[in-house]
Scaffold this active site. Structure first.
Site, PDB file in Angstrom:
ATOM      1  N   HIS A 197      15.311  -3.003  -1.326  1.00 35.39           N
ATOM      2  CA  HIS A 197      15.358  -3.149  -2.779  1.00 35.39           C
ATOM      3  C   HIS A 197      15.889  -1.882  -3.438  1.00 35.39           C
ATOM      4  O   HIS A 197      15.406  -1.455  -4.489  1.00 35.39           O
ATOM      5  CB  HIS A 197      13.974  -3.502  -3.325  1.00 35.39           C
ATOM      6  CG  HIS A 197      13.539  -4.902  -2.997  1.00 35.39           C
ATOM      7  ND1 HIS A 197      14.068  -6.006  -3.628  1.00 35.39           N
ATOM      8  CD2 HIS A 197      12.642  -5.366  -2.093  1.00 35.39           C
ATOM      9  CE1 HIS A 197      13.497  -7.106  -3.130  1.00 35.39           C
ATOM     10  NE2 HIS A 197      12.642  -6.745  -2.186  1.00 35.39           N
TER      11      HIS A 197
ATOM     12  N   ASP B 151      14.621  -1.573  -8.619  1.00 31.27           N
ATOM     13  CA  ASP B 151      14.931  -2.649  -7.680  1.00 31.27           C
ATOM     14  C   ASP B 151      16.445  -2.744  -7.530  1.00 31.27           C
ATOM     15  O   ASP B 151      17.185  -1.950  -8.110  1.00 31.27           O
ATOM     16  CB  ASP B 151      14.339  -3.987  -8.139  1.00 31.27           C
ATOM     17  CG  ASP B 151      13.812  -4.805  -6.962  1.00 31.27           C
ATOM     18  OD1 ASP B 151      14.627  -5.193  -6.111  1.00 31.27           O
ATOM     19  OD2 ASP B 151      12.592  -5.038  -6.894  1.00 31.27           O
TER      20      ASP B 151
ATOM     21  N   GLU C 186      10.185  -7.119   1.989  1.00 30.37           N
ATOM     22  CA  GLU C 186      11.489  -7.784   2.107  1.00 30.37           C
ATOM     23  C   GLU C 186      12.581  -6.806   2.549  1.00 30.37           C
ATOM     24  O   GLU C 186      13.545  -6.539   1.831  1.00 30.37           O
ATOM     25  CB  GLU C 186      11.845  -8.442   0.771  1.00 30.37           C
ATOM     26  CG  GLU C 186      10.859  -9.541   0.393  1.00 30.37           C
ATOM     27  CD  GLU C 186      11.132 -10.170  -0.958  1.00 30.37           C
ATOM     28  OE1 GLU C 186      10.786 -11.355  -1.135  1.00 30.37           O
ATOM     29  OE2 GLU C 186      11.691  -9.491  -1.844  1.00 30.37           O
TER      30      GLU C 186
END
Length: 775
Positions: free
Chosen positions: A271, A197, A335
Site C-alpha cells: 500500500h 495508501d 495485503e
C-alpha cells in the site's frame, strides 16, 4: 449494585426509598453497567457546581466548560463555587475511566479518579438532560432536570476505537473534528487515522516534500468498481488535500481534550504506491510508478532489500512520532503480495543474508516481511512506542510484543491472544462500516459490498467461546473501520458511521449481561434526536424494521423477531403476499414450522417504509448433525456447519455472515439423517464473479450406512459462468432414487482456476453455500 435494564424502571421505583414522585426515563448509550433509577429529579438550572481541589486542571476545565454550556443554554448562570449542589469529587479508588453519579432531589455527586472518568460522568449527565444540551441555542423554557438515579460505571474494554481512512478520500479538519465529537459521545477513546495508501499520501513529511506535492494527487479515479472495465472519471484528485503537521497537531490536541488518543497509520511495506511514485528508487523495479487510480491490492511494494527503504521509513516515522504522542503506531502490513520480492535481486540477497527459508506454512518472502515488521518494531520500541499491525503480520514470524488488529474475521485475534500477543478485534463481518446497511442496495449510497445492519453490529461478542481466561486478557478491545474508497463526501461518511456507532459503543463499553437489543432500541430514539440537533446525517433504517432470525432452542425451528423504533405497528404475512393495512399486526416472535416467505413492513411516517422479506425452507435435514470433511476458509466460516441446515435462507450478499465459503478445496460435508428417507437434495450457492465467487463445477451426492463406504446417488456437472451470466443466489437440486442411508454426503468441486476472461484469471474460485435442503 444490582445491574438492570431501564425497561424495569417502574419496578425499581416501587422498591426505592427515594421521595415520592414521578420516575423520569433515563436513556443513555452506552448503557451504564450498574444503574438504579428512583422517583424525583434535580433541577440543574441555576445550580452551583463545586470542584474538588484535588482534581487536576484538565478535569476541572472540563467541568467549567460544562457549567458554561449550561449557563448559555438555560440562560441562567451556572456558577463554579466552593460549595455547590452539584459536586465533582476525586475518588482515587476508581479506575482511570470509571465514574459514579448519584442524583437526588437535593443535588448531584459525581466521582472519578482521572480525566477520562470525569469526561464520561459529564457525558452521562448530558444524556440524562434534554437533547437541547447538544445544541447551540438557548432554551430557557426547557425543563433542565436530571432524573434521580445512582450509577456506577466503567468500560469493559480499555481500547474503544473508530478508524477513518483519509487516503482514498480526504476529509477536512472540521469533519475529522465532527467525527471525534461523535466518538466522544459514544465514550470511545482511540482514533485510528489511516493517513497513507496507494491512492494518496495525506500527511506532510518535511524531509520528503514530494509525498504531499505529488503523492497526494492521482490523475483520475476509477468509477465505482469500473477498473475491471477501464472506467475512470478523468478528473485529477488530491491537489492540496493533505494535512500539514500543524493541522495534525491540532487534531491530536482536539482529540485529547475529549479523552481520545490518535493512533496514526502508515501502511508498509505494501500500500505504498503513492510514496513510490515520488521516490521510485525505493521500489524493487525502480518504476516509473504513478499514484494508483483504482482500488484493490497493488503488487508493488517497498524494496525490503534496499537499506534506503529503512532510512526512508525511519525518517517518516520519526517526524510523525513528534506529532502523535500515542503509545501505539500502526504500520499496516496487510495485503502484501510477495511476487515482486521473489523476482527482486536485492530482496533475494537480503533473504540469503538473513538465512530465511521456505517452510511448510510460508515462503521465505513471508519471513522477509516479518523481518521488516520486526525492524520497524525495534525502531519504535527504542523510542518508547509500541507497534500495531493488521493480522497479516502473523504470517511468518511475529514478536511477542506486537499487537494484532484482527480484520479478516476473528481468527487472527484468537490466534494472537492464544500466543500471548495483545489483539484488537475489528472483524469485517461485524465492524466494517463501509458495508451496506440495507439489502436494497439500489436505494443506498454506494458501498464496497457486504451487508451490515445495526443489529448485526450489536450482536458481535469479542470473546470467542474457545478463549480461556489467559487469552481473553490479551483482547484489548474493539474497533470499527471506515474505509473510503466509495465515500467522498461528509454526508456519506456520517451516513455510514451513524447510527451504527451507537451499537459499537455498547460492544466496547457494556458488560455482556447489560446489553439488550430491545432496551438499546428504546434508548436509541433520544440518541437520534441528538444527531438531529447536532446536524449529523445518518441512515434512517432504524425507523424501519429491525429483525433477528435465530433457531428456536425449544422447537428447532427458525424464530423471527421483528422490532422497530418508537413502537410503530408492524404488519406481516407468511404466505408470500404483500403486507398491508389488513395484514396481521406483529405481537410476538414468529416460529416458522413450514416452508414459507415472511414479508413485513412498518407503518411509520418517519421514513418511507421498506419491506423486509426472508425465505425459509423446512426440510428433513433441518437441525441434523453436520460434519465438515473440509473446512471453509477462516474468514468465511461464519455459522457453519449448523447454519447449513437451519432452514434460514441467506440474504443477497455472500459476506453477510450467513454464507460459508470454500476456496482451493472442495466443499465436502456429511449429514447424519438419523433414519429419515429422502430422494432429493438442494443446495443454495451464491455467485459474485467480480469477487472471484463462482458456482461449483460439479455437485455430487453420496450415501452410506457406516460413514466409510459411500455410494454415489447423483452427480451434476456445471458449466463455468460467462461474463454476462447473472450473479446472485442460485439453487441446484439433484434428484435420485429414494434412500434411507444414515449418512448423506455432499461434495461440491470448486472452480480450480478463474477463466481467462476474468481479471484474476488462474486464481482459484470461491464457492459459497448457505443451506443444504433434503427431502
Amino acid at each position: 449494585m444490582k445491574k438492570t435494564s431501564l425497561i424495569l424502571a417502574a419496578a425499581l421505583a416501587l422498591a426505592s426509598c427515594a421521595p415520592e414522585g414521578e420516575v423520569l426515563p433515563v436513556q443513555i448509550i452506552p448503557q451504564p453497567n450498574a444503574i438504579t433509577v428512583a422517583p424525583g429529579s434535580f433541577d440543574l438550572k441555576g445550580a452551583a457546581i463545586s470542584v474538588d481541589d484535588a482534581i487536576d486542571e484538565q478535569s476541572a476545565a472540563a467541568v467549567a466548560a460544562f457549567a458554561a454550556k449550561l449557563s448559555e443554554l438555560t440562560a441562567t448562570e451556572v456558577q463554579i463555587a466552593d460549595k455547590g449542589t452539584v459536586k465533582f469529587v476525586l475518588d482515587p479508588a476508581l479506575g482511570p475511566e470509571a465514574y459514579t453519579i448519584k442524583v437526588t432531589p437535593r443535588g448531584v455527586l459525581a466521582k472519578a479518579s482521572a480525566f477520562n472518568g470525569f469526561l464520561y460522568a459529564i457525558e452521562t449527565l448530558k444524556q440524562m438532560l434534554p437533547v437541547q444540551v447538544y445544541g447551540n441555542s438557548a432554551a430557557p423554557e426547557t425543563g433542565w432536570v436530571l432524573p434521580c438515579a445512582t450509577i456506577s460505571d466503567a468500560p469493559r474494554f480499555a481500547y474503544r476505537g473508530m478508524h477513518l481512512d483519509v487516503a482514498r478520500h480526504f476529509f477536512s479538519v472540521e469533519e475529522v473534528k465532527k467525527y471525534l465529537d461523535m466518538m466522544a459521545i459514544c465514550k470511545m477513546n482511540r482514533f485510528h487515522w489511516h493517513l497513507t495508501d496507494d491512492q494518496g499520501w495525506r500527511i506532510e513529511i518535511k524531509k520528503y516534500p514530494k509525498l504531499t506535492e505529488f503523492g497526494s494527487i492521482r490523475k483520475q479515479t476509477t468509477i465505482k468498481r469500473g477498473w475491471e472495465r477501464g472506467l475512470y472519471d478523468g478528473i485529477p484528485y488530491g491537489e492540496g488535500l493533505y494535512y500539514t503537521q500543524e493541522q495534525a497537531r491540532e487534531i491530536v490536541e482536539y482529540a485529547a481534550a475529549k479523552g481520545i488518543t490518535v493512533i496514526p497509520e502508515v501502511d508498509l511495506p505494501g500500500h505504498m504506491v503513492a510514496a513510490l511514485a515520488c521516490y521510485p528508487e525505493l521500489g524493487c523495479t525502480g518504476g516509473p510508478y504513478e499514484v494508483w487510480q483504482r482500488w484493490g491490492v497493488s503488487d508493488n511494494l517497498l524494496c525490503a532489500g534496499n537499506e534506503e527503504t529503512y532510512v526512508f521509513l525511519e525518517n517518516v516515522i520519526s517526524e510523525l512520532l513528534e506529532i502523535f504522542p500515542s503509545e501505539y503506531f500502526h504500520i499496516g502490513g496487510d495485503e502484501c503480495p510477495k511476487n515482486v520480492w521473489a523476482q527482486c535481486p536485492k530482496c533475494q540477497a537480503k533473504i540469503a543474508e538473513l538465512g530465511l527459508k521456505d517452510t511448510e506454512d510460508f515462503t521465505k518472502e513471508f519471513y522477509l516481511q516479518s523481518y521488516v515488521t520486526a525492524r520497524m518494531e525495534k525502531f519504535l520500541n527504542e523510542r518508547g512506542r509500541r507497534l500495531i499491525g493488521w493480522d497479516e503480520i502473523l504470517e511468518g514470524d511475529v514478536t511477542p510484543s506486537a499487537t494484532i488488529m484482527s480484520w479478516r474475521g476473528t481468527a487472527g485475534g484468537i490466534k494472537a491472544a492464544s500466543m500471548g500477543n495483545d489483539a484488537i478485534m475489528t472483524p469485517h463481518t461485524n465492524l466494517y462500516f463501509d458495508y451496506y446497511q440495507s439489502r436494497d442496495v439500489d436505494n443506498e449510497p454506494y458501498g464496497i459490498g457486504g451487508y451490515l445492519p445495526m443489529e448485526k453490529v450489536y450482536a458481535y461478542e469479542p470473546f470467542a467461546p474457545e478463549m480461556d481466561a489467559a487469552a481473553r486478557s490479551h483482547i484489548l478491545g474493539v474497533q470499527a473501520n471506515l474505509w473510503t474508497e466509495y465515500i467522498a463526501e461528509d454526508w456519506h461518511l456520517e451516513y455510514m458511521m451513524l447510527p451504527r456507532a451507537f451499537a459499537l459503543s455498547e460492544i466496547q463499553w457494556c458488560q455482556p449481561e447489560v446489553k439488550g437489543w430491545e432496551r438499546f432500541l428504546g434508548s436509541l430514539g433520544k440518541a437520534i434526536d441528538r444527531l438531529d440537533i447536532m446536524g449529523y446525517n445518518y441512515a434512517k433504517h432504524v425507523f424501519s424494521l429491525s429483525t433477528q432470525v435465530r433457531t428456536d432452542p425449544e422447537t428447532g425451528f427458525p424464530k423471527v423477531t421483528l422490532l422497530t423504533l418508537g413502537g410503530s405497528c408492524i404488519r406481516y404475512t407468511v404466505d408470500g403476499s404483500e403486507p398491508g393495512p389488513d395484514s396481521p399486526a406483529y405481537e410476538s416472535p414468529l416460529i416458522i414450522d413450514h416452508s414459507c416467505t415472511v414479508r413485513a413492513i412498518v407503518e411509520t411516517d418517519k421514513v418511507e417504509s421498506t419491506e423486509w422479506s426472508r425465505e425459509f425452507m423446512i426440510h428433513k435435514a433441518l437441525g441434523k448433525t453436520v460434519s465438515l470433511n473440509t473446512k471453509p476458509t477462516v474468514a468465511y466460516t461464519f455459522g457453519a456447519p449448523a447454519s447449513l441446515v437451519d432452514g434460514i435462507f441467506g440474504i443477497d450478499s455472500y459476506s453477510s455472515g450467513e454464507w460459508s465459503g470454500w476456496v482451493g478445496q472442495p466443499v465436502d460435508l456429511t449429514i447424519d439423517m438419523a433414519g429419515e428417507s429422502y430422494s432429493k437434495l438442494g443446495v443454495n450457492c451464491y455467485i459474485y464473479k467480480p469477487d472471484h465467487v463462482f458456482a461449483p463445477v460439479e455437485i455430487k451426492v453420496l450415501a452410506s450406512d457406516d460413514n466409510e463406504n459411500f455410494t454415489e446417488l447423483a452427480c451434476e456437472s456445471i458449466p463455468v459462468d460467462l461474463p454476462g451470466d447473472p450473479d446472485g443466489k442460485r439453487t441446484y437440486v439433484l434428484s435420485f432414487n429414494q434412500s434411507s442411508a444414515k449418512y448423506l454426503r455432499l461434495q461440491l468441486v470448486t472452480l480450480p482456476a478463474l477463466p481467462e476472461w476474468h481479471g484474476a484469471a488462474g486464481s482459484p474460485g470461491f464457492c459459497f453455500i448457505d443451506e443444504v435442503m433434503v427431502d
